[in-house]
Design a protein around this motif. Sequence first.
Motif, PDB file in Angstrom:
ATOM      1  N   ARG A 110       0.829  -1.208   0.000  1.00  0.00           N
ATOM      2  CA  ARG A 110       0.000   0.000   0.000  1.00  0.00           C
ATOM      3  C   ARG A 110       0.869   1.267   0.000  1.00  0.00           C
ATOM      4  O   ARG A 110       2.021   1.268   0.418  1.00  0.00           O
ATOM      5  CB  ARG A 110      -0.958   0.001   1.174  1.00  0.00           C
ATOM      6  CG  ARG A 110      -0.311   0.068   2.555  1.00  0.00           C
ATOM      7  CD  ARG A 110      -1.391  -0.142   3.627  1.00  0.00           C
ATOM      8  NE  ARG A 110      -0.899  -0.179   4.975  1.00  0.00           N
ATOM      9  CZ  ARG A 110      -0.525  -1.302   5.612  1.00  0.00           C
ATOM     10  NH1 ARG A 110      -0.555  -2.459   4.996  1.00  0.00           N
ATOM     11  NH2 ARG A 110      -0.116  -1.245   6.868  1.00  0.00           N
ATOM     12  N   SER A 111       0.258   2.328  -0.452  1.00  0.00           N
ATOM     13  CA  SER A 111       0.903   3.640  -0.465  1.00  0.00           C
ATOM     14  C   SER A 111       0.614   4.315   0.872  1.00  0.00           C
ATOM     15  O   SER A 111      -0.548   4.530   1.221  1.00  0.00           O
ATOM     16  CB  SER A 111       0.347   4.482  -1.617  1.00  0.00           C
ATOM     17  OG  SER A 111       0.915   5.769  -1.619  1.00  0.00           O
ATOM     18  N   VAL A 112       1.687   4.637   1.601  1.00  0.00           N
ATOM     19  CA  VAL A 112       1.486   5.195   2.944  1.00  0.00           C
ATOM     20  C   VAL A 112       2.630   6.147   3.307  1.00  0.00           C
ATOM     21  O   VAL A 112       3.784   5.924   2.947  1.00  0.00           O
ATOM     22  CB  VAL A 112       1.361   4.059   3.986  1.00  0.00           C
ATOM     23  CG1 VAL A 112       2.615   3.215   4.065  1.00  0.00           C
ATOM     24  CG2 VAL A 112       0.978   4.579   5.352  1.00  0.00           C
ATOM     25  N   ILE A 113       2.263   7.203   3.987  1.00  0.00           N
ATOM     26  CA  ILE A 113       3.230   8.134   4.575  1.00  0.00           C
ATOM     27  C   ILE A 113       3.014   8.078   6.076  1.00  0.00           C
ATOM     28  O   ILE A 113       1.926   8.405   6.561  1.00  0.00           O
ATOM     29  CB  ILE A 113       3.021   9.577   4.065  1.00  0.00           C
ATOM     30  CG1 ILE A 113       3.215   9.639   2.550  1.00  0.00           C
ATOM     31  CG2 ILE A 113       3.957  10.546   4.790  1.00  0.00           C
ATOM     32  CD1 ILE A 113       2.779  10.961   1.927  1.00  0.00           C
ATOM     33  N   TYR A 114       4.030   7.617   6.787  1.00  0.00           N
ATOM     34  CA  TYR A 114       3.973   7.556   8.243  1.00  0.00           C
ATOM     35  C   TYR A 114       4.737   8.752   8.793  1.00  0.00           C
ATOM     36  O   TYR A 114       5.969   8.788   8.754  1.00  0.00           O
ATOM     37  CB  TYR A 114       4.574   6.252   8.762  1.00  0.00           C
ATOM     38  CG  TYR A 114       3.732   5.033   8.505  1.00  0.00           C
ATOM     39  CD1 TYR A 114       2.390   4.995   8.889  1.00  0.00           C
ATOM     40  CD2 TYR A 114       4.264   3.914   7.902  1.00  0.00           C
ATOM     41  CE1 TYR A 114       1.602   3.870   8.669  1.00  0.00           C
ATOM     42  CE2 TYR A 114       3.489   2.774   7.681  1.00  0.00           C
ATOM     43  CZ  TYR A 114       2.159   2.773   8.067  1.00  0.00           C
ATOM     44  OH  TYR A 114       1.385   1.651   7.852  1.00  0.00           O
ATOM     45  N   ALA A 115       4.010   9.736   9.285  1.00  0.00           N
ATOM     46  CA  ALA A 115       4.607  10.964   9.800  1.00  0.00           C
ATOM     47  C   ALA A 115       5.210  10.736  11.184  1.00  0.00           C
ATOM     48  O   ALA A 115       4.634  10.036  12.017  1.00  0.00           O
ATOM     49  CB  ALA A 115       3.554  12.060   9.860  1.00  0.00           C
ATOM     50  N   LEU A 116       6.359  11.340  11.408  1.00  0.00           N
ATOM     51  CA  LEU A 116       7.044  11.226  12.692  1.00  0.00           C
ATOM     52  C   LEU A 116       6.870  12.467  13.559  1.00  0.00           C
ATOM     53  O   LEU A 116       7.401  12.527  14.656  1.00  0.00           O
ATOM     54  CB  LEU A 116       8.527  10.929  12.456  1.00  0.00           C
ATOM     55  CG  LEU A 116       8.763   9.534  11.852  1.00  0.00           C
ATOM     56  CD1 LEU A 116      10.138   9.434  11.239  1.00  0.00           C
ATOM     57  CD2 LEU A 116       8.557   8.477  12.917  1.00  0.00           C
ATOM     58  N   SER A 117       6.126  13.438  13.048  1.00  0.00           N
ATOM     59  CA  SER A 117       5.831  14.649  13.816  1.00  0.00           C
ATOM     60  C   SER A 117       4.553  15.260  13.256  1.00  0.00           C
ATOM     61  O   SER A 117       4.137  14.936  12.140  1.00  0.00           O
ATOM     62  CB  SER A 117       6.979  15.665  13.703  1.00  0.00           C
ATOM     63  OG  SER A 117       7.052  16.174  12.373  1.00  0.00           O
ATOM     64  N   GLU A 118       3.976  16.148  14.022  1.00  0.00           N
ATOM     65  CA  GLU A 118       2.785  16.854  13.555  1.00  0.00           C
ATOM     66  C   GLU A 118       3.120  17.678  12.309  1.00  0.00           C
ATOM     67  O   GLU A 118       2.308  17.783  11.380  1.00  0.00           O
ATOM     68  CB  GLU A 118       2.229  17.747  14.666  1.00  0.00           C
ATOM     69  CG  GLU A 118       0.897  18.370  14.339  1.00  0.00           C
ATOM     70  CD  GLU A 118      -0.232  17.377  14.116  1.00  0.00           C
ATOM     71  OE1 GLU A 118      -1.123  17.687  13.282  1.00  0.00           O
ATOM     72  OE2 GLU A 118      -0.244  16.295  14.731  1.00  0.00           O
ATOM     73  N   GLN A 119       4.326  18.246  12.264  1.00  0.00           N
ATOM     74  CA  GLN A 119       4.755  19.034  11.105  1.00  0.00           C
ATOM     75  C   GLN A 119       4.824  18.160   9.850  1.00  0.00           C
ATOM     76  O   GLN A 119       4.366  18.562   8.781  1.00  0.00           O
ATOM     77  CB  GLN A 119       6.110  19.688  11.386  1.00  0.00           C
ATOM     78  CG  GLN A 119       6.589  20.582  10.269  1.00  0.00           C
ATOM     79  CD  GLN A 119       7.916  21.232  10.590  1.00  0.00           C
ATOM     80  OE1 GLN A 119       8.516  21.011  11.628  1.00  0.00           O
ATOM     81  NE2 GLN A 119       8.395  22.049   9.666  1.00  0.00           N
ATOM     82  N   GLN A 120       5.384  16.956   9.966  1.00  0.00           N
ATOM     83  CA  GLN A 120       5.428  16.044   8.822  1.00  0.00           C
ATOM     84  C   GLN A 120       4.012  15.663   8.388  1.00  0.00           C
ATOM     85  O   GLN A 120       3.714  15.616   7.188  1.00  0.00           O
ATOM     86  CB  GLN A 120       6.222  14.780   9.154  1.00  0.00           C
ATOM     87  CG  GLN A 120       7.713  14.954   9.145  1.00  0.00           C
ATOM     88  CD  GLN A 120       8.458  13.632   9.295  1.00  0.00           C
ATOM     89  OE1 GLN A 120       7.861  12.566   9.425  1.00  0.00           O
ATOM     90  NE2 GLN A 120       9.775  13.701   9.272  1.00  0.00           N
ATOM     91  N   LEU A 121       3.152  15.398   9.348  1.00  0.00           N
ATOM     92  CA  LEU A 121       1.773  15.026   9.041  1.00  0.00           C
ATOM     93  C   LEU A 121       1.084  16.126   8.237  1.00  0.00           C
ATOM     94  O   LEU A 121       0.463  15.861   7.197  1.00  0.00           O
ATOM     95  CB  LEU A 121       1.010  14.747  10.338  1.00  0.00           C
ATOM     96  CG  LEU A 121      -0.412  14.231  10.187  1.00  0.00           C
ATOM     97  CD1 LEU A 121      -0.424  12.806   9.648  1.00  0.00           C
ATOM     98  CD2 LEU A 121      -1.137  14.291  11.532  1.00  0.00           C
ATOM     99  N   GLN A 122       1.209  17.361   8.690  1.00  0.00           N
ATOM    100  CA  GLN A 122       0.562  18.480   8.001  1.00  0.00           C
ATOM    101  C   GLN A 122       1.185  18.726   6.634  1.00  0.00           C
ATOM    102  O   GLN A 122       0.475  19.015   5.665  1.00  0.00           O
ATOM    103  CB  GLN A 122       0.613  19.746   8.872  1.00  0.00           C
ATOM    104  CG  GLN A 122      -0.218  19.636  10.136  1.00  0.00           C
ATOM    105  CD  GLN A 122      -1.619  19.099   9.908  1.00  0.00           C
ATOM    106  OE1 GLN A 122      -2.325  19.517   8.995  1.00  0.00           O
ATOM    107  NE2 GLN A 122      -2.034  18.141  10.723  1.00  0.00           N
ATOM    108  N   SER A 123       2.491  18.600   6.531  1.00  0.00           N
ATOM    109  CA  SER A 123       3.185  18.780   5.254  1.00  0.00           C
ATOM    110  C   SER A 123       2.717  17.746   4.231  1.00  0.00           C
ATOM    111  O   SER A 123       2.452  18.068   3.071  1.00  0.00           O
ATOM    112  CB  SER A 123       4.697  18.684   5.470  1.00  0.00           C
ATOM    113  OG  SER A 123       5.387  18.884   4.267  1.00  0.00           O
ATOM    114  N   ALA A 124       2.600  16.491   4.658  1.00  0.00           N
ATOM    115  CA  ALA A 124       2.161  15.422   3.758  1.00  0.00           C
ATOM    116  C   ALA A 124       0.715  15.644   3.319  1.00  0.00           C
ATOM    117  O   ALA A 124       0.389  15.512   2.130  1.00  0.00           O
ATOM    118  CB  ALA A 124       2.327  14.071   4.438  1.00  0.00           C
ATOM    119  N   LYS A 125      -0.148  15.978   4.265  1.00  0.00           N
ATOM    120  CA  LYS A 125      -1.553  16.213   3.929  1.00  0.00           C
ATOM    121  C   LYS A 125      -1.695  17.395   2.971  1.00  0.00           C
ATOM    122  O   LYS A 125      -2.516  17.369   2.044  1.00  0.00           O
ATOM    123  CB  LYS A 125      -2.377  16.441   5.191  1.00  0.00           C
ATOM    124  CG  LYS A 125      -2.612  15.165   5.982  1.00  0.00           C
ATOM    125  CD  LYS A 125      -3.460  15.420   7.216  1.00  0.00           C
ATOM    126  CE  LYS A 125      -3.768  14.122   7.948  1.00  0.00           C
ATOM    127  NZ  LYS A 125      -4.638  14.341   9.110  1.00  0.00           N
TER     128      LYS A 125
END
Length: 178
Positions: free
Chosen positions: A96-111
């Motif tokens: 599957r295609s997945v981005i596992y963010a290691l911080s809130e900043q990474q999560l927001q950047s990916a979204k």
Amino acid sequence: MISEKAILGGGCFWCLEAVYQRVQGVQHVISGYAGGHIENPSYEAVCSESTGHAEVVQIEFDPTAVTYRQLLEIFFVIHDPTTLNYQGNDVGTQYRSVIYALSEQQLQSAKELVRELEAQRHFSDPIVTEVIMAPVFYPAEDYHQNYYRNHPFQGYCMAVVGPKVSKFKKTFATLLKD
């Protein structure tokens, strides 16, 4: 030296590892598993689809040399984020295609990047990449590490990994290690 980590899954981990090892600012890439429900899964268990894990890479990088966003931009070029649980002939939830963010900043950047790509209609089909906080990462067995470097003439490497490396080199020449 400044160092951050990213965890990405986009099909077979050999492909992602081979590409990200060539990116300037990337210090280390480890193939592994994340997102499942058992500890220390084996390759065979992950391939059986009984553990829930995805094949992923953990990328250690210098954010002053390559940004997290640039790593994500590479990610969206070297795999198809519109296919659910498969990439090419690799079929199963582990691909599957997945981005596992290691911080809130990474999560927001990916979204944010996913929203931008959707708004631009960059892909003809909707992006199905899962973007969530990172679960535990488990390194894959030693024989999976540096697989393309160690087996460049293996059939899968020539047919699948090599073209992804070539696409990266062509599309992101300015990010290629010297």
